[in-house]
Design an enzyme around this catalytic site. Structure first.
Site: not given
Length: 753
Positions: A39, A85, A129
């Site tokens: 990570r 993921h 968006y």
């Protein structure tokens, strides 16, 4: 639970007896390594963290190329989470956003369309968006030839998909874009660098792999932050790059402009990399605080006039301002000069390792040779297969009549293949024994035989045969080229250098960050003219000072509704002792000197005092505390005296006394001019005893018993009295003369009123 408590782990074969501590330790190490490797830290080969690599690979799979339409970010995030993921959409979208922010990355890897945040700390719009696609740079550097088996593919989290273990990066992205990440017990912080300089360093290292970090710095001059600015300790770069650790001093770029009315303006046109985001707002508030705390009077106004064209923070100065002195103050007291900690920690061969500049480039170059070798081995294998087929087809043209006879006489494809490969003629009808004998000697390879059977008749045309021979010659040239590259290290080196030169021409940029050497700013503090002021603290915890003459003229109004009012030197500090047994302090100069009716500022803004969790018992000048003997009493009835100078420290908060569990201070104050102490409990018991009976102890002591408390009773208040002064205390609709109370010994129960 006991550390040595044993547990049993039952398996199909045996029962293993082990300590909980061992299980906890093993599990924690496994967790820590998972965070470090999977990570938080980037891989040295492609400079990417797993989430970044998965986002880029998923975008490649989705076909969001630089020359194709944008895709919704939510689509990319959802696909990445579902396939590769499974750690939540926010972490994936955050990674996607950072990859598209040109003020964070030396070279952005994602082309974002929509609101992807700003350098001033504005967050990106929701993923529904915004849209994104890959940058051409990303495709050329990370994803070219991904289909040519350049890197190993591994199963995803549920083993339903395959993902690349690492992307075949052609440049050391770990240097170009840098990296920041916090793992368990370790963190990485690598600054970004200039693309052209990094390519030159890689080319130089391929030519001569004995180059040191110092040698490589002829090409990589230093960090190149996307925000520009200055690195002002360039002399330390060699040590930082040699060790892989160190501290960079970064500054914003400043210009001096003429203002209105003969004034000058300090204009910040580039900010330090560490000021990205909320740091700009903090810088402006810190600069304004310099005026409020009277550290400077030269700043008239500060405004942020930044736009899409770039950073522009304007500080308007008074006429005649010494701008050099003011800049030094800003460098010292604000984030206009800051420290960037370098720790080049990466994952190498599955392990976290801090690397020098040379080691980072060496790892990248080794990876380049590795993927180049895999590429040309695969290409060589394909060309050898093609050569084999071409030779078979060319030979087949010469004996095409015999092959047609074999095909006509065979009852199945397998029979025809066996004849062409192994010379088996049984079961095949031939026109003559001569043909059968010739067929038994063909001996094509199996691959050639299948190609012959799949051959179209058009190949029999003369021009087609010429083209086939020409293609075969081209194949032979490629085989020679690939073998030469794989066998000759110099040839492979020259090829890589040539490819890097092409990337350099296309992607080189002008350096943004200036590297220079400046002495660390040392402020010459202006000598403060010592004067006496009046300290005021109201019941709401707001503190300020007023000048003595204003206080004398308005004493009654100034004293009204105040928790503390006293004279103090402006060079002193104010000490606040609270019921938690702590002494908080702050400078008198940090307080605003106001007019009579102004409000002031909360003391918890100046110190570590928490208005919610602590109650103020005593407020005194620190100089007075240092010269006093303090008397302290706790709710459980413990008392002591202590020398105030024990509490003098450079820290803003010190523990003034030790308290038992569930106990708190009820009283703390100077006891030098008092003879007796009167302790009053919640149930109305009064005990008067000489202060001298309270032992003088260290701050680390609880104290001695001041009063014996009954069940459910607690000490409520303390009064120190002098023999010569009458002290009348209003108590339960009556008045009690504390001086006339019977004098007792410390530790008694006292008398009920």
């Amino acid at each position: 639970m006991s550390r040595n408590k044993e547990t049993e782990v039952k398996t199909d074969e045996m029962i293993i007896r082990t300590d909980y501590s061992e299980i906890m330790q093993k599990n924690y190490i496994d967790y820590a390594m998972s965070v470090i490797i999977s990570r938080a830290l980037p891989d040295v080969r492609d400079g990417l963290k797993p989430v970044q690599r998965r986002v880029l690979y998923d975008m490649w799979e989705l076909g969001t190329r630089y020359d194709r339409p944008y895709r919704k970010s939510a689509r990319i995030v959802g696909d990445t989470m579902g396939k590769y993921h499974p750690h939540g959409d926010s972490s994936i979208y955050d990674a996607l956003v950072v990859l598209a922010q040109d003020f964070k990355k030396g070279r952005v890897l994602v082309d974002g369309h929509g609101n992807f945040g700003s350098i001033e700390g504005d967050g990106a719009a929701a993923m529904r968006y915004t849209e994104a696609r890959l940058e051409k740079f990303t495709q050329d550097i990370f994803l070219t030839d991904l289909d040519k088996d350049l890197v190993s593919f591994v199963p995803n989290f549920d083993e339903t998909e395959k993902e690349p273990e690492v992307l075949p990066a052609r440049l050391p992205n770990i240097l170009i874009n840098g990296s920041e990440g916090i793992a368990v017990g370790m963190a990485t912080s690598i600054p970004p660098h200039n693309v052209g300089e990094v390519i030159e360093a890689v080319q130089a290292f391929i030519k001569d792999d004995s180059l040191s970090a110092k040698d490589l710095m002829k090409y990589i001059k230093g960090p190149d932050f996307p925000t520009g600015g200055l690195v002002v300790n360039s002399s330390e770069l060699e040590e930082i790059y040699s060790k892989g650790q160190g501290k960079l001093r970064v500054r914003g770029r400043v210009e001096i402009e003429k203002g209105k009315g003969g004034r000058v303006n300090i204009v910040i046109t580039e900010i330090p990399y560490t000021m990205i985001g909320a740091g700009i707002g903090r810088f402006m508030s810190d600069a304004a605080a310099l005026v409020e705390t009277r550290q400077t009077s030269d700043i008239v106004d500060i405004s942020n006039q930044s736009s899409k064209e770039g950073i522009r923070i304007v500080i308007e100065c008074k006429k005649g301002t010494d701008t050099d002195a003011l800049l030094n103050l800003l460098y010292k007291k604000t984030k206009l000069e800051d420290t960037f900690g370098v720790n080049m920690l990466v994952v190498s061969d599955g392990r976290p390792e801090t690397m020098s500049l040379r080691e980072l480039i060496e790892a990248s170059v080794d990876f380049q040779f590795e993927i180049a070798a895999r590429k040309y081995e695969n290409l060589l294998e394909k060309e050898l297969e093609r050569k084999e087929i071409q030779e078979g087809l060319i030979r087949a043209v010469d004996v095409i009549d015999l092959i047609i006879e074999i095909l006509r006489g065979s009852k199945s494809r397998k029979m025809a293949v066996d004849c062409l490969v192994m010379g088996k003629t049984e079961g095949i009808h031939f026109k003559s024994a001569k043909s059968e004998k010739a067929a038994g000697n063909l001996m094509f390879t199996e691959r050639q035989a299948n190609a012959i059977l799949d051959m179209r008749l058009v190949k029999l045309i003369g021009l087609e045969l010429d083209a086939l021979i020409e293609e075969h010659d081209e194949t032979l040239k490629k085989i020679d080229l690939y073998r030469n590259l794989l066998e000759d290290h110099t040839a492979m080196s020259n090829l890589l250098i040539s490819e890097l030169e092409g990337l350099k021409k296309e992607y080189s940029t002008i350096r943004k960050t200036l590297l220079t050497e400046e002495e660390q700013v040392v402020l010459q503090e202006k000598a403060v003219e010592e004067e006496e002021v009046i300290f005021l603290l109201d019941r709401f915890g707001y503190a300020r000072t007023i000048d003595v003459s204003t206080y004398e003229k308005n004493r009654e109004a100034a004293d009204a509704d105040k928790r503390a009012v006293f004279r103090v030197l402006n060079t002193d500090r104010i000490g606040i002792i609270t019921d938690t047994g702590k002494l908080h302090s702050f400078k008198v100069l940090d307080l605003p000197q106001t007019k009579l009716r102004d409000k002031g500022i909360p003391v918890d803004n100046l110190s570590n005092f928490s208005n919610k969790d602590e109650r103020i018992l005593s407020v005194m000048p620190v100089s007075e505390i240092a010269q006093s003997t303090l008397f302290m009493a706790t709710e459980k009835g413990f008392v002591k005296q202590m020398k105030g100078d024990e509490l003098i420290s450079g820290n803003r908060t010190v523990q003034a006394t030790k308290l038992q569990e569930d106990d708190m201070l009820v009283y703390a104050g100077a006891a030098d001019h008092f003879a007796h102490a009167v302790l009053i409990t919640k149930k109305g018991y009064f005990l008067k005893f000489p202060i001298s009976e309270a032992s003088i102890l260290k701050k680390s002591a609880y104290g001695v018993k001041g009063i014996t408390l009954g069940d459910g009773d607690a000490l409520e208040s303390v009064h120190l009295i002098e023999n010569a002064k009458e002290c009348i205390l209003p108590y339960k609709n009556t008045k009690v003369s504390l001086n006339r109370l019977k004098l007792s010994k410390r530790g008694g129960k006292g008398n009920k009123k």
